[in-house]
Design a protein around this motif. Sequence first.
Motif, mmCIF file in Angstrom:
data_model
loop_
_atom_site.group_PDB
_atom_site.id
_atom_site.type_symbol
_atom_site.label_atom_id
_atom_site.label_comp_id
_atom_site.label_asym_id
_atom_site.label_seq_id
_atom_site.Cartn_x
_atom_site.Cartn_y
_atom_site.Cartn_z
ATOM 1 N N VAL A 203 -26.545 1.491 -41.852
ATOM 2 C CA VAL A 203 -27.525 2.445 -42.352
ATOM 3 C C VAL A 203 -28.940 2.014 -41.959
ATOM 4 O O VAL A 203 -29.840 2.843 -41.885
ATOM 5 N N GLU A 204 -29.111 0.731 -41.687
ATOM 6 C CA GLU A 204 -30.413 0.201 -41.277
ATOM 7 C C GLU A 204 -30.200 -1.175 -40.653
ATOM 8 O O GLU A 204 -29.234 -1.861 -40.967
ATOM 9 N N THR A 205 -31.113 -1.560 -39.766
ATOM 10 C CA THR A 205 -31.088 -2.902 -39.176
ATOM 11 C C THR A 205 -32.496 -3.482 -39.202
ATOM 12 O O THR A 205 -33.491 -2.738 -39.268
ATOM 13 N N MET A 206 -32.552 -4.797 -39.130
ATOM 14 C CA MET A 206 -33.840 -5.494 -39.100
ATOM 15 C C MET A 206 -33.680 -6.742 -38.247
ATOM 16 O O MET A 206 -32.669 -7.443 -38.341
ATOM 17 N N ASP B 150 -35.768 1.619 -46.752
ATOM 18 C CA ASP B 150 -34.796 2.479 -46.086
ATOM 19 C C ASP B 150 -33.370 2.269 -46.581
ATOM 20 O O ASP B 150 -32.603 3.230 -46.665
ATOM 21 N N VAL B 151 -33.000 1.044 -46.942
ATOM 22 C CA VAL B 151 -31.636 0.841 -47.461
ATOM 23 C C VAL B 151 -31.493 1.430 -48.856
ATOM 24 O O VAL B 151 -30.416 1.892 -49.224
ATOM 25 N N VAL B 152 -32.558 1.435 -49.619
ATOM 26 C CA VAL B 152 -32.519 2.039 -50.946
ATOM 27 C C VAL B 152 -32.346 3.545 -50.835
ATOM 28 O O VAL B 152 -31.641 4.160 -51.632
ATOM 29 N N ASP B 153 -32.945 4.133 -49.817
ATOM 30 C CA ASP B 153 -32.916 5.583 -49.636
ATOM 31 C C ASP B 153 -31.700 6.098 -48.872
ATOM 32 O O ASP B 153 -31.561 7.291 -48.688
ATOM 33 N N PHE B 154 -30.817 5.200 -48.421
ATOM 34 C CA PHE B 154 -29.718 5.664 -47.572
ATOM 35 C C PHE B 154 -28.883 6.632 -48.334
ATOM 36 O O PHE B 154 -28.345 7.580 -47.968
ATOM 37 N N ASP C 234 -21.582 -0.543 -53.128
ATOM 38 C CA ASP C 234 -21.875 0.644 -52.321
ATOM 39 C C ASP C 234 -22.380 0.250 -50.941
ATOM 40 O O ASP C 234 -22.112 0.935 -49.952
ATOM 41 N N LEU C 235 -23.128 -0.842 -50.886
ATOM 42 C CA LEU C 235 -23.751 -1.305 -49.651
ATOM 43 C C LEU C 235 -23.659 -2.816 -49.562
ATOM 44 O O LEU C 235 -23.965 -3.517 -50.529
ATOM 45 N N VAL C 236 -23.233 -3.319 -48.395
ATOM 46 C CA VAL C 236 -23.245 -4.752 -48.133
ATOM 47 C C VAL C 236 -24.227 -4.982 -46.988
ATOM 48 O O VAL C 236 -24.075 -4.413 -45.900
ATOM 49 N N ILE C 237 -25.237 -5.788 -47.261
ATOM 50 C CA ILE C 237 -26.255 -6.133 -46.272
ATOM 51 C C ILE C 237 -25.876 -7.493 -45.713
ATOM 52 O O ILE C 237 -25.743 -8.465 -46.459
ATOM 53 N N LYS D 76 -25.304 -0.021 -55.884
ATOM 54 C CA LYS D 76 -24.960 -1.421 -56.104
ATOM 55 C C LYS D 76 -24.859 -2.087 -54.730
ATOM 56 O O LYS D 76 -24.074 -1.662 -53.876
ATOM 57 N N ALA D 77 -25.684 -3.125 -54.511
ATOM 58 C CA ALA D 77 -25.752 -3.766 -53.192
ATOM 59 C C ALA D 77 -25.483 -5.263 -53.299
ATOM 60 O O ALA D 77 -25.725 -5.896 -54.326
#
Length: 157
Positions: free
Chosen positions: A128-131, A153-157, A70-73, A2-3
């Motif tokens: 977990v990733e940057t852009m 990559d964020v999906v696969d973290f 689970d993840l905040v971008i 969940k992002a």
Amino acid sequence: MKALVVYYSRTGNTRDVAQDVARELNCDLEEIYDTQKRSGIIGWLKSGYQANRGKYTIIKELEKNPASYDLVIIGTPVWAGKPAVPVSTFLRDYRDELNNVAFFCTLKASGSESALQAMAELSGKTPVETMVIEESEIKQKTCDCKLEPFVRDVVDF
């Protein structure tokens, strides 16, 4: 997973990228609203000055709770080599509610490395990733070559 994509945008560039990321991930999207006026040349000057000095602002409370994801971008424009003041404020205020983070920034010229480093320090998290996407890539609609690997990559973290 969940992002949530959380972003601040003064000119619309970061908003465009945030919407693309949220659409690709099919996840929630939330804009950070600043209580200070930042439009026009005076707003631009004030924003750069405040970012350079490490100042904070008052932002409106979010509608969504970052702790329930689970993840905040987190997306920000780069101001004077720093994250936008509203994003710095968000990271300070919501630091304890962030589980995992990924960052992206938009910029005209340089300063992405220092801005991303400041975001990591403010959040207390290693992303977990940057852009990094330059304004010219947004205008020319050539940022997909960066967007697709970031999303994968964020999906696969």
